[in-house]
Design a protein around this motif. Structure first.
Motif, PDB file in Angstrom:
ATOM      1  N   THR A 263      41.767  54.693 -44.521  1.00 15.58           N
ATOM      2  CA  THR A 263      41.952  54.500 -45.959  1.00 15.58           C
ATOM      3  C   THR A 263      41.450  53.108 -46.338  1.00 15.58           C
ATOM      4  O   THR A 263      41.233  52.256 -45.491  1.00 15.58           O
ATOM      5  CB  THR A 263      43.430  54.641 -46.339  1.00 15.58           C
ATOM      6  OG1 THR A 263      44.182  53.723 -45.565  1.00 15.58           O
ATOM      7  CG2 THR A 263      43.912  56.045 -46.093  1.00 15.58           C
ATOM      8  N   SER A 264      41.276  52.887 -47.621  1.00 14.91           N
ATOM      9  CA  SER A 264      40.761  51.594 -48.046  1.00 14.91           C
ATOM     10  C   SER A 264      41.556  51.108 -49.253  1.00 14.91           C
ATOM     11  O   SER A 264      42.261  51.872 -49.894  1.00 14.91           O
ATOM     12  CB  SER A 264      39.289  51.704 -48.401  1.00 14.91           C
ATOM     13  OG  SER A 264      39.139  52.629 -49.451  1.00 14.91           O
ATOM     14  N   HIS A 265      41.447  49.843 -49.514  1.00 17.04           N
ATOM     15  CA  HIS A 265      42.141  49.291 -50.666  1.00 17.04           C
ATOM     16  C   HIS A 265      41.390  48.067 -51.150  1.00 17.04           C
ATOM     17  O   HIS A 265      40.590  47.482 -50.436  1.00 17.04           O
ATOM     18  CB  HIS A 265      43.584  48.934 -50.291  1.00 17.04           C
ATOM     19  CG  HIS A 265      43.676  47.935 -49.172  1.00 17.04           C
ATOM     20  ND1 HIS A 265      43.719  48.310 -47.860  1.00 17.04           N
ATOM     21  CD2 HIS A 265      43.698  46.588 -49.193  1.00 17.04           C
ATOM     22  CE1 HIS A 265      43.773  47.228 -47.103  1.00 17.04           C
ATOM     23  NE2 HIS A 265      43.755  46.171 -47.883  1.00 17.04           N
ATOM     24  N   TRP A 266      41.681  47.684 -52.363  1.00 21.29           N
ATOM     25  CA  TRP A 266      41.108  46.482 -52.954  1.00 21.29           C
ATOM     26  C   TRP A 266      42.090  45.347 -52.851  1.00 21.29           C
ATOM     27  O   TRP A 266      43.284  45.546 -52.993  1.00 21.29           O
ATOM     28  CB  TRP A 266      40.807  46.695 -54.433  1.00 21.29           C
ATOM     29  CG  TRP A 266      39.733  47.663 -54.731  1.00 21.29           C
ATOM     30  CD1 TRP A 266      39.878  48.989 -55.017  1.00 21.29           C
ATOM     31  CD2 TRP A 266      38.329  47.393 -54.803  1.00 21.29           C
ATOM     32  NE1 TRP A 266      38.658  49.558 -55.263  1.00 21.29           N
ATOM     33  CE2 TRP A 266      37.685  48.599 -55.137  1.00 21.29           C
ATOM     34  CE3 TRP A 266      37.557  46.242 -54.615  1.00 21.29           C
ATOM     35  CZ2 TRP A 266      36.305  48.696 -55.287  1.00 21.29           C
ATOM     36  CZ3 TRP A 266      36.194  46.337 -54.767  1.00 21.29           C
ATOM     37  CH2 TRP A 266      35.575  47.551 -55.100  1.00 21.29           C
TER      38      TRP A 266
ATOM     39  N   ARG B 207      45.553  46.601 -53.590  1.00 24.45           N
ATOM     40  CA  ARG B 207      45.515  47.815 -54.422  1.00 24.45           C
ATOM     41  C   ARG B 207      45.421  49.056 -53.552  1.00 24.45           C
ATOM     42  O   ARG B 207      44.525  49.165 -52.718  1.00 24.45           O
ATOM     43  CB  ARG B 207      44.295  47.777 -55.347  1.00 24.45           C
ATOM     44  CG  ARG B 207      44.320  46.720 -56.414  1.00 24.45           C
ATOM     45  CD  ARG B 207      45.252  47.106 -57.554  1.00 24.45           C
ATOM     46  NE  ARG B 207      45.235  46.093 -58.611  1.00 24.45           N
ATOM     47  CZ  ARG B 207      46.174  45.959 -59.525  1.00 24.45           C
ATOM     48  NH1 ARG B 207      47.218  46.776 -59.529  1.00 24.45           N
ATOM     49  NH2 ARG B 207      46.084  45.020 -60.441  1.00 24.45           N
ATOM     50  N   GLY B 208      46.352  49.964 -53.730  1.00 23.80           N
ATOM     51  CA  GLY B 208      46.302  51.236 -53.005  1.00 23.80           C
ATOM     52  C   GLY B 208      46.678  51.147 -51.537  1.00 23.80           C
ATOM     53  O   GLY B 208      46.499  52.119 -50.808  1.00 23.80           O
ATOM     54  N   PHE B 209      47.242  50.025 -51.129  1.00 20.12           N
ATOM     55  CA  PHE B 209      47.569  49.834 -49.702  1.00 20.12           C
ATOM     56  C   PHE B 209      48.486  50.936 -49.174  1.00 20.12           C
ATOM     57  O   PHE B 209      48.377  51.351 -48.023  1.00 20.12           O
ATOM     58  CB  PHE B 209      48.229  48.466 -49.493  1.00 20.12           C
ATOM     59  CG  PHE B 209      48.404  48.057 -48.067  1.00 20.12           C
ATOM     60  CD1 PHE B 209      47.387  47.413 -47.387  1.00 20.12           C
ATOM     61  CD2 PHE B 209      49.587  48.325 -47.390  1.00 20.12           C
ATOM     62  CE1 PHE B 209      47.539  47.036 -46.049  1.00 20.12           C
ATOM     63  CE2 PHE B 209      49.753  47.954 -46.055  1.00 20.12           C
ATOM     64  CZ  PHE B 209      48.724  47.306 -45.398  1.00 20.12           C
TER      65      PHE B 209
ATOM     66  N   THR C 145      49.042  54.016 -50.744  1.00 23.41           N
ATOM     67  CA  THR C 145      48.825  55.319 -51.383  1.00 23.41           C
ATOM     68  C   THR C 145      48.915  56.458 -50.368  1.00 23.41           C
ATOM     69  O   THR C 145      49.555  57.480 -50.610  1.00 23.41           O
ATOM     70  CB  THR C 145      47.451  55.355 -52.089  1.00 23.41           C
ATOM     71  OG1 THR C 145      47.354  54.215 -52.933  1.00 23.41           O
ATOM     72  CG2 THR C 145      47.290  56.609 -52.914  1.00 23.41           C
TER      73      THR C 145
ATOM     74  N   ASP D  58      50.257  50.403 -54.950  1.00 26.66           N
ATOM     75  CA  ASP D  58      49.903  48.977 -54.874  1.00 26.66           C
ATOM     76  C   ASP D  58      50.984  48.196 -54.116  1.00 26.66           C
ATOM     77  O   ASP D  58      52.181  48.462 -54.264  1.00 26.66           O
ATOM     78  CB  ASP D  58      49.779  48.370 -56.277  1.00 26.66           C
ATOM     79  CG  ASP D  58      48.543  48.857 -57.024  1.00 26.66           C
ATOM     80  OD1 ASP D  58      47.664  49.487 -56.405  1.00 26.66           O
ATOM     81  OD2 ASP D  58      48.466  48.595 -58.248  1.00 26.66           O
TER      82      ASP D  58
END
Ligand code: MD6
Ligand code: FE
Length: 217
Positions: A12-15, A27-29, A31, A178
């Motif tokens: 997975t990825s996050h900003w 962000r989205g860590f 999810t 988040d």
């Protein structure tokens, strides 16, 4: 503000949004873990139900709260404190699930805090209209340890202020999945949450949940 797209081991990825030298939004860590986190929260809440605590000034908080971990944060007319026992049941708070510990330590490490070992997790429930006034988190023994904050459900507008209450706060929208990590020079910044707007989240309905992981003792 700097933006980097990061890939984690799970694919997975996050900003990453750096708010200040010691404060970052991942962000989205969480999810991908959200469904599993919610299942754990349901079990915790069955044993330690959400309740509206009283402020030391005698007001009912609009945010409903519970805790898991060795210590829970409680507020009543005698003040704020961390305690090992849920005052509503007289029992110890439910244990911190392994998943929560993993998420919190991974997020802290990602933000540059390598030795975070949370012993407390405050669970906040916001329904439309619920809000949290500007405050500092300073009831923890070791202020060199960060706080890791995970948001689920409806988006909320987070106020991120300075070290003095009067300083102007910036506003950051926190959405489902988040994670905010904050510590170091920013650990004592004033912060709050504006009144939750109406809405319906696919997993949570008209609700926002926020988990803050702390090292209380
Ligand atoms: C909330 N969060 O987001 C309330 N405190 O519902 C907090 O009060 C908080 O998110 C310290 C560090 C991060 C936070
Ligand atoms: Fe706080």
């Amino acid at each position: 503000m700097s933006l980097d797209l990061l890939a984690t081991a799970g694919g997975t990825s996050h900003w990453r949004e750096q708010l200040a030298p010691g404060a970052v939004v991942l962000r989205g860590f969480a999810t991908a873990s959200a469904t599993a986190v919610l299942a754990e929260i349901r079990e915790i809440i069955a044993r330690a139900p959400f309740r509206h605590m009283q402020t030391p000034g005698g007001f009912r908080m609009s945010v409903a709260m519970s805790n898991c971990g060795d210590f829970g944060w409680v507020s009543d007319t005698s003040g704020y404190r961390y305690g090992a026992v849920d005052p509503a049941s007289g029992l110890p708070w439910p244990a911190l699930p392994t998943l929560f510990l993993q998420l919190a330590t991974d997020a802290a490490a990602e933000a540059g805090f390598a030795h975070f070992t949370p012993d407390a997790c405050l669970i906040n429930r916001y329904q439309p209209g619920a809000k949290m006034a500007l405050h500092q988190d300073k009831d923890e023994a070791d202020l060199s340890q960060p706080i890791v904050s995970l948001s689920l459900g409806l988006p909320a507008i987070f106020q991120f202020g300075g070290l003095r209450r009067a300083e102007r706060a910036s506003r950051i929208t926190l959405t489902h999945g988040d994670v905010v990590v904050w510590g170091g020079p920013d650990r004592l910044r004033y912060h709050g949450v504006l009144a939750l707007a109406d809405g319906t989240h696919p997993l949570l309905g008209a609700c926002r949940l926020n988990l803050t992981f702390r090292q209380a003792r």
